[in-house]
Design a protein around this motif. Structure first.
Motif, PDB file in Angstrom:
ATOM      1  N   GLN B   7     -25.720 -17.519  21.386  1.00  0.00           N
ATOM      2  CA  GLN B   7     -25.666 -18.672  22.280  1.00  0.00           C
ATOM      3  C   GLN B   7     -26.899 -18.766  23.174  1.00  0.00           C
ATOM      4  OE1 GLN B   7     -23.617 -20.237  20.349  1.00  0.00           O
ATOM      5  NE2 GLN B   7     -23.089 -21.404  22.172  1.00  0.00           N
ATOM      6  N   SER B 250     -24.567 -23.782  26.693  1.00  0.00           N
ATOM      7  CA  SER B 250     -24.403 -23.011  25.456  1.00  0.00           C
ATOM      8  C   SER B 250     -23.618 -21.725  25.691  1.00  0.00           C
ATOM      9  CB  SER B 250     -25.762 -22.650  24.866  1.00  0.00           C
ATOM     10  OG  SER B 250     -26.336 -23.767  24.265  1.00  0.00           O
ATOM     11  N   GLY B 253     -20.120 -22.540  26.607  1.00  0.00           N
ATOM     12  CA  GLY B 253     -19.479 -23.092  25.417  1.00  0.00           C
ATOM     13  C   GLY B 253     -19.107 -22.023  24.403  1.00  0.00           C
ATOM     14  N   GLY B 254     -19.820 -20.898  24.423  1.00  0.00           N
ATOM     15  CA  GLY B 254     -19.511 -19.821  23.496  1.00  0.00           C
ATOM     16  C   GLY B 254     -18.188 -19.145  23.814  1.00  0.00           C
ATOM     17  N   PHE B 255     -17.750 -19.297  25.063  1.00  0.00           N
ATOM     18  CA  PHE B 255     -16.546 -18.570  25.473  1.00  0.00           C
ATOM     19  C   PHE B 255     -15.388 -19.481  25.841  1.00  0.00           C
ATOM     20  CE2 PHE B 255     -20.167 -15.823  26.196  1.00  0.00           C
ATOM     21  CZ  PHE B 255     -19.756 -14.664  25.546  1.00  0.00           C
ATOM     22  N   MET B 256     -15.612 -20.783  25.789  1.00  0.00           N
ATOM     23  CA  MET B 256     -14.525 -21.715  26.089  1.00  0.00           C
ATOM     24  C   MET B 256     -14.773 -22.994  25.321  1.00  0.00           C
ATOM     25  SD  MET B 256     -15.609 -23.104  29.846  1.00  0.00           S
ATOM     26  CE  MET B 256     -15.855 -21.526  30.622  1.00  0.00           C
ATOM     27  N   SER B 257     -13.881 -23.959  25.495  1.00  0.00           N
ATOM     28  CA  SER B 257     -14.075 -25.245  24.826  1.00  0.00           C
ATOM     29  C   SER B 257     -15.378 -25.875  25.292  1.00  0.00           C
ATOM     30  CB  SER B 257     -12.899 -26.161  25.165  1.00  0.00           C
ATOM     31  OG  SER B 257     -13.314 -27.496  25.148  1.00  0.00           O
ATOM     32  N   GLU B 258     -16.107 -26.463  24.350  1.00  0.00           N
ATOM     33  CA  GLU B 258     -17.395 -27.060  24.716  1.00  0.00           C
ATOM     34  C   GLU B 258     -17.236 -28.227  25.683  1.00  0.00           C
ATOM     35  OE1 GLU B 258     -20.530 -27.535  21.665  1.00  0.00           O
ATOM     36  OE2 GLU B 258     -19.049 -26.610  20.361  1.00  0.00           O
ATOM     37  N   VAL B 259     -16.083 -28.895  25.583  1.00  0.00           N
ATOM     38  CA  VAL B 259     -15.836 -30.009  26.497  1.00  0.00           C
ATOM     39  C   VAL B 259     -15.721 -29.471  27.926  1.00  0.00           C
ATOM     40  CG1 VAL B 259     -14.260 -31.877  27.079  1.00  0.00           C
ATOM     41  CG2 VAL B 259     -14.722 -31.319  24.685  1.00  0.00           C
ATOM     42  N   GLN B 262     -19.078 -28.439  29.270  1.00  0.00           N
ATOM     43  CA  GLN B 262     -19.866 -29.589  29.751  1.00  0.00           C
ATOM     44  C   GLN B 262     -19.405 -30.053  31.124  1.00  0.00           C
ATOM     45  OE1 GLN B 262     -20.194 -32.939  27.159  1.00  0.00           O
ATOM     46  NE2 GLN B 262     -21.778 -31.958  25.932  1.00  0.00           N
TER      47      GLN B 262
END
Lengths: 247, 286, 403
Positions: B7, B250, B253-259, B262
């Motif tokens: 990531q 990034s 996002g690697g450890f949770m939902s990308e939404v 953000q």
């Protein structure tokens, strides 16, 4: 018309809504001299300079520069084509740039935009900048941000920028405003140094300064020329003493 | 291998893309005080030009990138001459004007090319490996392009007479003109330059994005928040904020939902602007 | 000041002009006694435009064919077309205009969920009918809305055993972040667990995301047997491309990716991936072959290559409606709905009917295809006949529709 005159004002007048700010002024400035214009506030000194640099259009009279009629030309052609440089009151400098960059800007000002898009300074230009830095005694501060300089030093940077424009006639409007006595003295020396191959017109309040630089002094009052002559002559003139004492 | 190093690398690639897409806006927003709401559309112009040169005219990708910068830059210069120059110093009106331009551009491309999405083929295929991690080779092209572009604008703005003039006009327009600087030509050139950079970004990122008339909208917000966080007129600040925003998106996002990642980053941006309203790298103003 | 105002006015006028020209104009035609008016709502701009503008062409082709063959009981079908611009408030406005001002009894149209929901609400409020040629995700129904694309569950239920047998039972779901892929992922979880597998991961990407590197990294970590990818919009091409470029060597299947996407991204990236739905261009149904021929003749090859199940459903739906109208004899809502109950019609998608017992979802065949290097589908599986619509999947709702 005086043939040796660099600048010749013939019966110049302007009025603002009926108020005659400059009233029938005729004046002749020789090449290479330092001319000091003094007078109380509202005497019309700055307006006269505005007329010379075409910032204000004149109503009556004519202005000649090197024998050519420059009456009511555009301000930028006065600056660029005829080579009349002007320093306004108060420091007008680019604070977020170094001293050197300020000078380089003034130096390259008239060059075309595309022509110097990517070109860096020529040897000539660098030499010119070094010379000016010596004149304004800021060679040691060339890479400093102008915003970090003292008030007086900023004024000098601006004088340097006027010099960089390679003007034949330099007009300085109250260049020592806000300066310490020491700085004022240094400024006077600079102006003496730059005259000779250039012609300088200075407006000023500080009589010590005027004594230091003046060759010919023009005294203005209420839009008219009150007296003209050497410093000693002027300071002995009872009319002039009356006007200044009244102030 | 854990997901963190992957990531971090992905964040670097995303940061390069973001930086590349934001540079044009730094020039136009930071130096000319115009929020160019058509910024995304100039990226779109670049992307379409790249598509046209590479997919239709079948010329090499380098030509596509150069052509895209040229077309977007010229178009930007024309737009500046015809529209923008009438609105300087009137912030609200530049917003309205550039918004109108963005809509007009989108519609023109819809009519000219239809809404069908276009793909620009990757000029460099396949992956490269670092340990057990695989990344597309083309990502390296994007990183190199972003680094080159930043280096170029830094040199241009801080080492050339042109850059000096642009900065002088930004600081004191009237005085710059007194020095004989042609401010309006300089404006046209720097607006065109900002648009050329947008076009370049559109072309370089086109192979990893989708080209369609309405694509600009998604770029606008990303670039705008990056530039604002970076400090509006600072290239280095924009580079730093690109890295900050992309790496945190990034890695989170690697450890949770990308939404959610953000959303967290957006909240972070709001907090940064709450405490440093002029951005992380804003210069001290007199 | 005055000058500034004038400029602002000019700018807003320019804006208004642009949006007006973009909006296009709905054409209104007076209907005589020998005509049957109905509404068509599709988007001609915005995110739904790509698919919906072609859907409208398919629907109008069917109208033209039916009228050429003598119409419905001697009356001609007249479609009043409206553009909802991918904007749900516009969809509501246009649906009201069609139902109330043009007094049409039913509307056909929309693919994008937001538009479908908007028109559906207006249909309910006004007691009108709405044919949505799109697959519902299920778990939801409206007495006034007929989903002629069936339910995605039907296809997922066929796909999971096929993929499990071929590659293994562990699946990773990727979707765009909205209710449709989320619901598909829930249904998938139940289905894979039924077959002894696991849903090893489920990730949803922000709408229109084009950077899929993070989700690809997560998939690699979980190493599933296959990926069920249900992304939409720009994410589709980005995901398939990046899956290849990042060396993600895991089979991909989808219930959303269609001919439209395959053509857009090109064969290079879609090749070797799977898709399921009720129809693909590889169907050997003679009506399907004929439909594609006629479509190409009228609209050209480029549009024909994009025709997918949803677009075909727009075409088939017009035939279903025509058949129901014939049977109903009149076209008020109640008799039309009653007539739809037993109506079945042969279409490119096979026997086409809706099931009133199951929320008026279409009963469907299921196909599974693998995309070829030319971005065209190759059939690898077909269901045994028509499958019932299951808006309330029994594995998630053992007691049927919740009350």
């Amino acid at each position: 018309m005086d043939d040796k005159a660099l600048l010749e004002l013939v019966n110049v007048s302007v009025d603002f809504r009926g108020f005659r700010a400059v009233d029938g002024v005729s004046m002749s400035v020789k090449a290479g001299e330092i001319r000091t214009i003094i007078g109380p506030n509202g005497a019309g000194k700055s307006t006269l300079i505005d007329l010379i640099t075409a910032k204000t259009k004149l109503r009556y009279g004519r202005i000649f520069f090197q024998g050519r009629d420059i009456t009511n030309r555009s301000p930028d052609s006065i600056a660029r084509i005829y080579g009349i440089g002007r320093k306004f009151q108060g420091p007008n400098v680019f604070g977020d740039m170094t001293v050197e960059e300020n000078l380089a800007l003034a130096l390259s000002g008239s060059r075309g935009v595309l022509r110097n898009l990517l070109r860096s300074e020529s040897e000539d230009a660098r030499g010119a900048i070094d010379g000016i830095l010596d004149t304004i005694e800021l060679a040691g501060a060339r890479r400093e941000m102008v915003s970090s300089l003292s008030h007086g030093e900023k004024q000098w940077v601006e004088i340097g920028m006027v010099l960089a424009q390679d003007a034949k006639l330099i007009i300085l409007d109250e260049p020592t405003t806000g300066m310490t006595a020491d700085e004022t003295y240094k400024t006077g020396e600079m102006i003496r140094a730059m005259s000779g191959d250039r012609t300088v017109i200075v407006t000023e309040h500080d009589m010590d300064f005027v004594r230091q630089v003046a060759q010919t002094v023009t005294v203005m009052n209420q839009g008219k020329i009150l007296a003209e002559g050497g410093f000693e002559e002027i300071s002995a003139n009872p009319e002039v003493i009356r006007v200044y004492l009244k102030e | 291998m854990g997901i963190l190093p992957i990531q971090l690398m992905n964040g670097l690639f995303a940061a390069s893309t973001l930086l590349l897409c934001s540079l044009g806006m730094v020039i136009i927003f930071g130096n000319m005080n115009v929020v160019n709401l058509a910024h995304g559309e100039f990226i779109m112009v670049g992307a379409y030009t790249a598509w046209f040169i590479s997919a239709v005219a079948r010329l090499p990708f380098v030509a596509a990138v150069a052509g895209a910068a040229l077309v977007a830059g010229l178009f930007g210069a024309v737009v500046e001459r015809v529209v923008i120059k009438r609105f300087y110093q009137r912030f609200e009106e530049t917003l309205l004007a550039t918004y109108a331009i963005s809509i007009i551009m989108t519609q023109i491309f819809r009519l000219g090319f239809s809404s069908m999405k276009k793909i620009v083929e990757l000029p460099v295929r396949g992956g490269f490996e670092i340990g057990s991690m695989t990344f597309p080779k083309y990502n390296l092209v994007i990183v190199a392009a972003a680094a080159t572009a930043v280096g170029f604008v830094c040199l241009l703005f801080y080492k050339t007479p042109f850059g000096r003039r642009v900065r002088a006009i930004r600081q004191n327009r009237n005085m710059a003109m007194c020095l004989g600087i042609n401010a309006s030509a300089t404006d046209t050139l720097s607006f065109g330059l900002g648009c050329a950079l947008a076009g370049l970004a559109g072309a370089v990122t086109a192979p990893v994005k989708i080209v369609f008339p309405a694509m600009g909208a998604s770029y606008l917000m990303d670039s705008f928040s990056t530039v604002v966080v970076g400090g509006v007129d600072s290239f280095i600040g924009t580079a730093a904020s690109s890295a900050l925003i992309s790496e945190s998106t990034s890695v989170l996002g690697g450890f949770m939902s990308e939404v959610y990642a953000q959303i967290i980053v957006l909240v972070g941006i709001i907090l940064i602007l709450r405490f440093r309203p002029s951005g992380l790298f804003a210069k001290e103003r007199r | 000041m005055k000058n500034a105002f004038r400029k602002a006015l000019a700018a807003s006028l320019a804006l208004a002009l642009v949006s007006a020209s973009a909006a296009g104009c709905g054409k209104k035609e007076a209907a005589g006694d020998d005509e049957i008016k109905f509404g068509i709502i599709y988007a001609h701009s915005g995110s739904a435009e790509m698919i919906e503008s072609v859907s409208e062409k398919a629907a109008l082709l069917a109208v033209e064919e039916i009228n050429a063959a003598g119409g419905v009981g001697g009356k001609k079908l007249v479609a009043i077309t409206e553009d909802w611009e991918s904007d749900e408030s516009k969809a509501t406005e246009k649906a009201k205009k069609l139902y109330l001002q043009d007094e049409v009894p039913f509307i056909l149209g929309t693919c994008l969920g937001t538009g479908t929901q908007a028109v559906r609400t207006v249909a309910e409020q006004n007691g009108k009918l709405f044919f949505a040629p799109t697959a519902g995700s299920g778990e939801d129904e409206s007495p006034n809305t007929i989903y002629t694309g069936g339910t995605t569950y039907t296809f997922t239920k066929e796909l999971i055993p096929y993929m499990t047998e071929k590659f293994g039972p562990n699946v990773f779901c990727v979707g765009s972040d909205y209710y449709y892929p989320v619901r598909i992922a829930e249904q998938t979880k139940a289905l894979v667990e039924l077959g002894g597998g696991n849903l090893v991961g489920s990730e949803f990407l922000p709408m229109e995301a084009t950077d899929c590197s993070t989700v690809i990294a997560k998939i690699k970590q979980q190493a599933p047997d296959f990926i069920y990818a249900n992304v939409v919009g720009s994410t589709t091409a980005a995901f398939y491309q990046q899956a290849k470029e990042y060396g993600l060597d895991i089979p991909i299947a989808s219930v959303i990716t269609s001919e439209m996407d395959a053509v857009t991204m090109g064969g290079e990236y879609s090749e070797g991936t799977y898709a399921t739905f009720n129809w693909f261009a590889s169907s050997d149904n003679p009506l399907s072959v004929k439909f594609l021929e006629n479509f190409e003749k009228k609209y050209g090859r480029e549009d024909m290559l994009r025709v997918n199940a949803t677009i075909t459903a727009a075409y088939s739906s017009v035939y279903l409606i025509a058949e129901a109208l014939k049977k109903a004899g009149s076209y008020d809502v109640d008799s039309l709905k009653a007539a739809l109950a037993g109506t079945s019609v042969d279409t490119p998608q096979g026997k086409f009917s809706v099931d009133p017992e199951n929320g008026y979802y279409a009963e469907n065949y299921a196909m599974i295809v693998m995309w070829g290097a030319d971005a065209r589908p190759v059939t690898v599986y077909e269901s045994d006949g028509q499958l019932p619509a299951e808006p309330w999947p029994d594995i998630l709702f053992p007691n049927g529709k919740p009350s």
